[in-house]
Design an enzyme around this catalytic site. Sequence first.
Site, PDB file in Angstrom:
ATOM      1  N   LYS A  67       0.715  -1.363   0.143  1.00 34.89           N
ATOM      2  CA  LYS A  67       0.077   0.281   0.043  1.00 34.89           C
ATOM      3  C   LYS A  67       0.647   1.354  -0.088  1.00 34.89           C
ATOM      4  CE  LYS A  67      -2.432   1.610   3.679  1.00 34.89           C
ATOM      5  NZ  LYS A  67      -3.137   2.417   4.931  1.00 34.89           N
ATOM      6  N   SER A 199      -5.334  11.309  17.189  1.00 36.60           N
ATOM      7  CA  SER A 199      -3.541  12.242  16.872  1.00 36.60           C
ATOM      8  C   SER A 199      -2.768  12.420  17.678  1.00 36.60           C
ATOM      9  CB  SER A 199      -3.172  13.320  15.609  1.00 36.60           C
ATOM     10  OG  SER A 199      -4.851  12.525  14.509  1.00 36.60           O
ATOM     11  N   MET A 219      -4.812   2.299  19.084  1.00 36.97           N
ATOM     12  CA  MET A 219      -5.773   2.322  17.699  1.00 36.97           C
ATOM     13  C   MET A 219      -4.722   3.329  16.762  1.00 36.97           C
ATOM     14  SD  MET A 219      -6.709  -0.459  17.393  1.00 36.97           S
ATOM     15  CE  MET A 219      -6.651  -0.511  15.542  1.00 36.97           C
ATOM     16  N   ASP A 222       0.282   5.524  15.675  1.00 38.94           N
ATOM     17  CA  ASP A 222       1.410   4.919  14.263  1.00 38.94           C
ATOM     18  C   ASP A 222       2.606   5.251  13.644  1.00 38.94           C
ATOM     19  OD1 ASP A 222       0.143   6.647  13.130  1.00 38.94           O
ATOM     20  OD2 ASP A 222      -1.448   5.830  12.185  1.00 38.94           O
TER      21      ASP A 222
HETATM   22  P1  NAD Z   1      -8.739  13.025  12.140  1.00 40.10           P
HETATM   23  O1  NAD Z   1      -7.382  13.914  12.335  1.00 40.10           O
HETATM   24  O2  NAD Z   1      -9.710  12.769  11.908  1.00 40.10           O
HETATM   25  O3  NAD Z   1      -9.085  12.979  14.050  1.00 40.10           O
HETATM   26  C1  NAD Z   1      -8.117  13.008  14.857  1.00 40.10           C
HETATM   27  C2  NAD Z   1      -9.117  12.624  16.317  1.00 40.10           C
HETATM   28  O4  NAD Z   1      -6.874  13.260  16.992  1.00 40.10           O
HETATM   29  C3  NAD Z   1      -9.912  13.798  16.881  1.00 40.10           C
HETATM   30  O5  NAD Z   1     -10.966  13.264  17.256  1.00 40.10           O
HETATM   31  C4  NAD Z   1      -8.805  14.630  18.102  1.00 40.10           C
HETATM   32  O6  NAD Z   1      -9.754  15.550  18.038  1.00 40.10           O
HETATM   33  C5  NAD Z   1      -7.773  13.878  18.323  1.00 40.10           C
HETATM   34  N1  NAD Z   1      -6.883  14.644  18.893  1.00 40.10           N
HETATM   35  C6  NAD Z   1      -6.337  15.351  18.385  1.00 40.10           C
HETATM   36  N2  NAD Z   1      -4.763  15.763  18.261  1.00 40.10           N
HETATM   37  C7  NAD Z   1      -5.098  15.236  19.828  1.00 40.10           C
HETATM   38  C8  NAD Z   1      -4.835  15.709  21.121  1.00 40.10           C
HETATM   39  N3  NAD Z   1      -3.700  16.809  21.790  1.00 40.10           N
HETATM   40  N4  NAD Z   1      -5.207  15.409  23.014  1.00 40.10           N
HETATM   41  C9  NAD Z   1      -6.582  14.961  22.364  1.00 40.10           C
HETATM   42  N5  NAD Z   1      -6.509  13.829  21.193  1.00 40.10           N
HETATM   43  C10 NAD Z   1      -6.270  14.737  19.913  1.00 40.10           C
HETATM   44  O7  NAD Z   1      -7.773  11.345  12.576  1.00 40.10           O
HETATM   45  P2  NAD Z   1      -8.749  10.077  12.070  1.00 40.10           P
HETATM   46  O8  NAD Z   1      -8.258   9.830  10.838  1.00 40.10           O
HETATM   47  O9  NAD Z   1      -9.840   9.756  12.926  1.00 40.10           O
HETATM   48  O10 NAD Z   1      -7.429   9.225  12.321  1.00 40.10           O
HETATM   49  C11 NAD Z   1      -7.084   9.522  13.672  1.00 40.10           C
HETATM   50  C12 NAD Z   1      -5.712   8.851  14.028  1.00 40.10           C
HETATM   51  O11 NAD Z   1      -5.375   7.499  14.079  1.00 40.10           O
HETATM   52  C13 NAD Z   1      -4.423   9.618  13.229  1.00 40.10           C
HETATM   53  O12 NAD Z   1      -3.531   9.358  14.551  1.00 40.10           O
HETATM   54  C14 NAD Z   1      -3.956   7.902  12.789  1.00 40.10           C
HETATM   55  O13 NAD Z   1      -2.875   8.442  12.172  1.00 40.10           O
HETATM   56  C15 NAD Z   1      -4.365   7.436  13.524  1.00 40.10           C
HETATM   57  N6  NAD Z   1      -4.794   6.108  12.212  1.00 40.10           N
HETATM   58  C16 NAD Z   1      -4.442   4.616  12.369  1.00 40.10           C
HETATM   59  C17 NAD Z   1      -4.296   3.549  12.124  1.00 40.10           C
HETATM   60  C18 NAD Z   1      -3.815   2.093  12.919  1.00 40.10           C
HETATM   61  O14 NAD Z   1      -4.117   1.196  11.652  1.00 40.10           O
HETATM   62  N7  NAD Z   1      -3.185   2.449  14.019  1.00 40.10           N
HETATM   63  C19 NAD Z   1      -4.888   3.714  10.711  1.00 40.10           C
HETATM   64  C20 NAD Z   1      -5.512   4.681   9.958  1.00 40.10           C
HETATM   65  C21 NAD Z   1      -5.520   6.195  10.864  1.00 40.10           C
END
Ligand code: NAD
Length: 321
Positions: A67, A199, A219, A222
């Site tokens: 990917k 994040s 989750m 990453d």
């Molecule tokens: P998004 O930008 O739509 O949402 C971000 C979320 O994080 C929001 O709820 C925001 O309020 C919160 N946030 C940001 N900074 C914060 C802080 N300092 N304290 C508390 N909360 C905070 O992103 P998304 O698409 O919902 O993805 C969320 C996270 O999941 C990202 O970090 C992304 O990289 C990760 N992710 C991980 C996987 C995996 O396989 N593990 C897959 C997809 C996304």
Amino acid sequence: MLIVPEREIAGLISASDCFTAVEQVFASMAKKSAYNFPVIREAIGHADALYGFKSGFDRESLALGLKSGGFWPNNMAKGLTNHQSTVFLFDADTGKCRAVVGGNLLTALRTAAASAVSIKYLARPDARVLGMVGAGHQSTFQLRAALDQRPFEKVVGWNLHPDALDRLAKVAAERDAPFEAVDLDTLGGQADVVITITSSFAPILKATQIRPGTHLACMGTDTKGKQEVEAELFAAVTAFTDEIAQSVTIGEAQHAVAKGLISADDIVEIGAVINGDHPGRTSAEEITLFDGTGVGLQDLAVASATVDLAVRKGVTVDVDL
Ligand code: NAD
């Protein structure tokens, strides 16, 4: 070579198909039949973008490929999602490119499937309250997959900006589950299962906020530096992950490892539980934690399943390279 466009994905693969594909590939990883290749992720010095590859090979399903994509923070202004990805699948017998598959929705679905797999194997059978930490794009996918997995009677949610919690409330309402916006103490005090999907680069949940018997699916972490729970909390749980190498470098475990509180040997691949080689949760008081870092093999598993469905439905575009 087949092309499965992003616009077709929603009509092809279900959350349940993704759950099965992810469960199977986690099992293959623990048997060492499937392995991920080293991840590449680079700031390219253009458009503030982070770009990279996640790749691997599953000798059981013969899924081979990568990917590729990343994060373009200025996309929203162009009417595009900030996360962009495409999956390339190769024929394991010949090396020919077999398919190119839109990877955006698939990434969301495979990530949701991973926390749902962890709930299936690690949450207490009597878990009734689900806690959601984070209300961004990915959170609704995690919530739907969790509600598909267990008959949760209530969802409690916390987000840095509480306005965004409406998003989770809507999904809970679709499933007739009462939803309540709460503070973190209340969330930890009520939830039997907690999913964190943020994040954040600093711990959100403290060890004192989590009750015995809780299952945590972390989750969001990453990348190096991200963190959702205190290192002391991580050190106090029975820890599971998708892949140990990622968990200790870019996953939630990185902080407990850096503080010398745990080592890689303290973490179990969830595939070992799926295969019956590890008992998983052993008591109603134990706190279990799944560190879902997101591996390339998950992407290949759901993309392969999607290609099979697309061929059956006749919606692929066939081109000669
Ligand atoms: P998004 O930008 O739509 O949402 C971000 C979320 O994080 C929001 O709820 C925001 O309020 C919160 N946030 C940001 N900074 C914060 C802080 N300092 N304290 C508390 N909360 C905070 O992103 P998304 O698409 O919902 O993805 C969320 C996270 O999941 C990202 O970090 C992304 O990289 C990760 N992710 C991980 C996987 C995996 O396989 N593990 C897959 C997809 C996304």
